[in-house]
Design a protein around this motif. Sequence first.
Motif, mmCIF file in Angstrom:
data_model
loop_
_atom_site.group_PDB
_atom_site.id
_atom_site.type_symbol
_atom_site.label_atom_id
_atom_site.label_comp_id
_atom_site.label_asym_id
_atom_site.label_seq_id
_atom_site.Cartn_x
_atom_site.Cartn_y
_atom_site.Cartn_z
ATOM 1 N N LYS A 1 0.859 -0.729 -0.182
ATOM 2 C CA LYS A 1 0.657 0.611 -0.362
ATOM 3 C C LYS A 1 0.762 1.486 -0.109
ATOM 4 O O LYS A 1 2.629 1.285 0.288
ATOM 5 N N ASP A 2 0.137 2.033 -0.308
ATOM 6 C CA ASP A 2 0.719 3.468 -0.297
ATOM 7 C C ASP A 2 1.475 4.285 1.175
ATOM 8 O O ASP A 2 0.490 3.975 2.024
ATOM 9 N N ALA A 3 2.394 4.682 0.897
ATOM 10 C CA ALA A 3 2.736 5.599 2.179
ATOM 11 C C ALA A 3 3.314 6.315 2.350
ATOM 12 O O ALA A 3 3.224 7.492 0.792
ATOM 13 N N ASP A 4 2.891 7.556 2.912
ATOM 14 C CA ASP A 4 2.703 8.774 3.643
ATOM 15 C C ASP A 4 4.307 9.169 4.427
ATOM 16 O O ASP A 4 4.041 9.245 5.380
ATOM 17 N N PHE A 5 4.955 9.492 3.911
ATOM 18 C CA PHE A 5 6.564 9.870 4.668
ATOM 19 C C PHE A 5 6.144 11.489 4.215
ATOM 20 O O PHE A 5 7.869 12.118 5.152
ATOM 21 N N ALA A 6 5.679 12.422 3.781
ATOM 22 C CA ALA A 6 5.778 13.516 3.887
ATOM 23 C C ALA A 6 5.183 14.079 4.395
ATOM 24 O O ALA A 6 5.736 15.087 5.746
#
Length: 190
Positions: free
Chosen positions: A60-65
């Motif tokens: 799945k997508d990850a959000d590190f921003a």
Amino acid sequence: MTNSISDLLESAVERAVPVVRGIADDRLADPTPCTEYDVRDLIDHLLQVVINFQALAARKDADFASARHYTHGDWRGRFADEAAALVAAWAVPGAEEGTTGTMGLPARTVGQMVLGDLTVHAWDLARATGQEFTPDPVVVGELGPSLAEMAPMARKGGVFGEPFPLAEGERASEFDRVLALTGRDPHWQP
């Protein structure tokens, strides 16, 4: 025989959770070996990593921003719960196969990245808060070669600093060499 990422993570989590649980609230503003983070910021970062790498294990997508702030409520318990969920996510059959993440890296490499973050940041937090931390030698044995391979990309991306120079003739442990590789002084004190 190659150790599974979930087994390695389980061992790393067993050592990291007591460090996080041992952090007193009055230590949250203390400096860490990561010059850009105080203890609170590093806990927030590490929790974000643990949560995002669960998603990466599941493709799945990850959000590190986005900056996240987790050090409220029972953040120590949340860390333990999320770390357990990380181990479970990487234990799912096929989690280490193929590629994952937006960079299209091999899944095992991505698992080694979170293993490195968990282990090195547990040391950072222990050192910053006056706690003892001894990583599992099997985990360190996995991290040495994998982080050495990732180091050029990690330095280019600003994740690792320049290697910390160990004194010539210094009897550095394998973990000291891992820390130095990431740009940390293995003898750092607050």
